[in-house]
Design a protein around this motif. Structure first.
Motif, mmCIF file in Angstrom:
data_model
loop_
_atom_site.group_PDB
_atom_site.id
_atom_site.type_symbol
_atom_site.label_atom_id
_atom_site.label_comp_id
_atom_site.label_asym_id
_atom_site.label_seq_id
_atom_site.Cartn_x
_atom_site.Cartn_y
_atom_site.Cartn_z
ATOM 1 N N SER A 57 -37.818 29.114 35.543
ATOM 2 C CA SER A 57 -38.214 29.715 34.267
ATOM 3 C C SER A 57 -37.264 29.245 33.177
ATOM 4 O O SER A 57 -36.066 29.133 33.401
ATOM 5 N N THR A 58 -37.816 28.990 32.011
ATOM 6 C CA THR A 58 -36.998 28.464 30.917
ATOM 7 C C THR A 58 -37.044 29.368 29.690
ATOM 8 O O THR A 58 -38.036 30.078 29.462
ATOM 9 N N TYR A 59 -35.992 29.305 28.906
ATOM 10 C CA TYR A 59 -35.851 30.094 27.686
ATOM 11 C C TYR A 59 -35.247 29.186 26.619
ATOM 12 O O TYR A 59 -34.369 28.386 26.925
ATOM 13 N N TYR A 60 -35.725 29.344 25.398
ATOM 14 C CA TYR A 60 -35.256 28.493 24.313
ATOM 15 C C TYR A 60 -34.961 29.308 23.067
ATOM 16 O O TYR A 60 -35.595 30.326 22.798
ATOM 17 N N ALA A 61 -34.018 28.787 22.289
ATOM 18 C CA ALA A 61 -33.850 29.321 20.942
ATOM 19 C C ALA A 61 -35.114 28.972 20.161
ATOM 20 O O ALA A 61 -35.611 27.844 20.251
ATOM 21 N N ASP A 62 -35.631 29.925 19.432
ATOM 22 C CA ASP A 62 -36.904 29.717 18.730
ATOM 23 C C ASP A 62 -36.877 28.483 17.837
ATOM 24 O O ASP A 62 -37.864 27.742 17.746
ATOM 25 N N SER A 63 -35.761 28.254 17.202
ATOM 26 C CA SER A 63 -35.677 27.152 16.235
ATOM 27 C C SER A 63 -35.687 25.786 16.897
ATOM 28 O O SER A 63 -35.889 24.770 16.219
ATOM 29 N N LEU A 64 -35.490 25.749 18.224
ATOM 30 C CA LEU A 64 -35.375 24.462 18.912
ATOM 31 C C LEU A 64 -36.573 24.164 19.820
ATOM 32 O O LEU A 64 -36.648 23.079 20.394
ATOM 33 N N LYS A 65 -37.465 25.115 19.940
ATOM 34 C CA LYS A 65 -38.639 24.894 20.790
ATOM 35 C C LYS A 65 -39.410 23.678 20.311
ATOM 36 O O LYS A 65 -39.630 23.490 19.116
ATOM 37 N N GLY A 66 -39.829 22.865 21.274
ATOM 38 C CA GLY A 66 -40.611 21.690 20.924
ATOM 39 C C GLY A 66 -39.775 20.433 20.801
ATOM 40 O O GLY A 66 -40.293 19.330 20.960
ATOM 41 N N ARG A 67 -38.500 20.577 20.497
ATOM 42 C CA ARG A 67 -37.635 19.399 20.394
ATOM 43 C C ARG A 67 -36.691 19.272 21.584
ATOM 44 O O ARG A 67 -36.310 18.171 21.965
ATOM 45 N N PHE A 68 -36.296 20.398 22.158
ATOM 46 C CA PHE A 68 -35.355 20.404 23.276
ATOM 47 C C PHE A 68 -36.060 20.877 24.544
ATOM 48 O O PHE A 68 -36.877 21.801 24.487
ATOM 49 N N THR A 69 -35.724 20.261 25.660
ATOM 50 C CA THR A 69 -36.296 20.639 26.942
ATOM 51 C C THR A 69 -35.196 20.741 27.980
ATOM 52 O O THR A 69 -34.424 19.793 28.157
ATOM 53 N N ILE A 70 -35.137 21.866 28.657
ATOM 54 C CA ILE A 70 -34.170 22.059 29.731
ATOM 55 C C ILE A 70 -34.875 21.899 31.067
ATOM 56 O O ILE A 70 -36.029 22.314 31.220
ATOM 57 N N SER A 71 -34.192 21.288 32.014
ATOM 58 C CA SER A 71 -34.742 21.116 33.363
ATOM 59 C C SER A 71 -33.599 21.144 34.356
ATOM 60 O O SER A 71 -32.427 21.108 33.975
ATOM 61 N N ARG A 72 -33.960 21.233 35.635
ATOM 62 C CA ARG A 72 -32.899 21.240 36.649
ATOM 63 C C ARG A 72 -33.320 20.460 37.873
ATOM 64 O O ARG A 72 -34.501 20.290 38.160
ATOM 65 N N ASP A 73 -32.315 19.974 38.584
ATOM 66 C CA ASP A 73 -32.515 19.305 39.870
ATOM 67 C C ASP A 73 -31.672 20.079 40.869
ATOM 68 O O ASP A 73 -30.454 19.912 40.943
ATOM 69 N N ASN A 74 -32.324 20.958 41.622
ATOM 70 C CA ASN A 74 -31.589 21.824 42.538
ATOM 71 C C ASN A 74 -30.851 21.032 43.615
ATOM 72 O O ASN A 74 -29.782 21.445 44.065
ATOM 73 N N SER A 75 -31.414 19.922 44.029
ATOM 74 C CA SER A 75 -30.780 19.128 45.090
ATOM 75 C C SER A 75 -29.453 18.533 44.617
ATOM 76 O O SER A 75 -28.550 18.290 45.422
ATOM 77 N N LYS A 76 -29.337 18.309 43.312
ATOM 78 C CA LYS A 76 -28.109 17.756 42.749
ATOM 79 C C LYS A 76 -27.271 18.804 42.035
ATOM 80 O O LYS A 76 -26.199 18.498 41.520
ATOM 81 N N MET A 77 -27.775 20.036 42.003
ATOM 82 C CA MET A 77 -27.100 21.106 41.267
ATOM 83 C C MET A 77 -26.766 20.635 39.863
ATOM 84 O O MET A 77 -25.651 20.826 39.355
ATOM 85 N N THR A 78 -27.747 20.053 39.239
ATOM 86 C CA THR A 78 -27.567 19.492 37.904
ATOM 87 C C THR A 78 -28.651 20.015 36.968
ATOM 88 O O THR A 78 -29.820 20.115 37.360
ATOM 89 N N VAL A 79 -28.228 20.312 35.766
ATOM 90 C CA VAL A 79 -29.138 20.768 34.721
ATOM 91 C C VAL A 79 -29.124 19.746 33.600
ATOM 92 O O VAL A 79 -28.074 19.164 33.298
ATOM 93 N N TYR A 80 -30.284 19.552 32.994
ATOM 94 C CA TYR A 80 -30.414 18.561 31.943
ATOM 95 C C TYR A 80 -30.896 19.214 30.648
ATOM 96 O O TYR A 80 -31.592 20.229 30.671
ATOM 97 N N LEU A 81 -30.532 18.591 29.554
ATOM 98 C CA LEU A 81 -31.062 19.006 28.257
ATOM 99 C C LEU A 81 -31.545 17.747 27.548
ATOM 100 O O LEU A 81 -30.743 16.910 27.142
ATOM 101 N N GLU A 82 -32.868 17.637 27.447
ATOM 102 C CA GLU A 82 -33.468 16.527 26.724
ATOM 103 C C GLU A 82 -33.629 16.932 25.270
ATOM 104 O O GLU A 82 -34.265 17.942 24.972
ATOM 105 N N MET A 83 -33.066 16.128 24.377
ATOM 106 C CA MET A 83 -33.129 16.436 22.958
ATOM 107 C C MET A 83 -33.842 15.302 22.241
ATOM 108 O O MET A 83 -33.474 14.137 22.404
ATOM 109 N N SER A 84 -34.833 15.632 21.463
ATOM 110 C CA SER A 84 -35.588 14.609 20.745
ATOM 111 C C SER A 84 -35.698 14.976 19.265
ATOM 112 O O SER A 84 -35.398 16.107 18.874
ATOM 113 N N SER A 85 -36.127 13.999 18.475
ATOM 114 C CA SER A 85 -36.255 14.186 17.016
ATOM 115 C C SER A 85 -34.994 14.827 16.454
ATOM 116 O O SER A 85 -35.052 15.790 15.685
ATOM 117 N N LEU A 86 -33.881 14.276 16.849
ATOM 118 C CA LEU A 86 -32.595 14.865 16.453
ATOM 119 C C LEU A 86 -32.373 14.749 14.952
ATOM 120 O O LEU A 86 -32.776 13.763 14.323
#
Length: 124
Positions: A57-86
């Motif tokens: 499940s994901t949660y975002y700051a309202d002002s950043l929805k649509g430009r930022f995407t959070i994801s995770r890879d449980n096998s690597k215990m790694t979380v990512y933040l994709e940022m676009s239209s910076l």
């Protein structure tokens, strides 16, 4: 203890994209959620996004929805933040954090562990 190491920050032109990574190690089984926060010079640290390890499940700051995407890879215990239209206003130190909570994870006080941060600079 849980250790968090961020990577992927840097200098990017306005309109560009960047992906941040946060690798978790140590007693990660004690955590249920991961979040990203950012802090610009002279400003308070603010919530960016969060994700639940198990459900995704994901949660975002309202002002950043649509430009930022959070994801995770449980096998690597790694979380990512994709940022676009910076934009220059996205310039900040971005921090990864881990929480033992399963809900209400949009506040700094909800998090138990923090990384050192990675600088993101967006030039105009």
């Amino acid at each position: 203890q849980v250790q968090l190491v961020e990577s992927g920050g840097g200098l990017v032109q306005a309109g560009g994209s960047l992906r941040l990574s946060c690798a978790a190690s140590g007693r990660t089984s004690s955590t249920n959620a991961m979040g990203w926060f950012r802090q610009a010079p002279g400003k308070e640290r603010e919530f960016v996004a969060a994700i639940i390890w198990s459900a995704g499940s994901t949660y975002y700051a309202d002002s950043l929805k649509g430009r930022f995407t959070i994801s995770r890879d449980n096998s690597k215990m790694t979380v990512y933040l994709e940022m676009s239209s910076l934009i220059p206003e996205d310039t900040a130190v971005y921090y990864c954090a881990a929480s033992r909570r399963l809900w209400a994870i949009t506040s700094r006080d909800d998090y138990n562990y923090w990384g050192q941060g990675t600088q993101v600079t967006v030039s105009s």
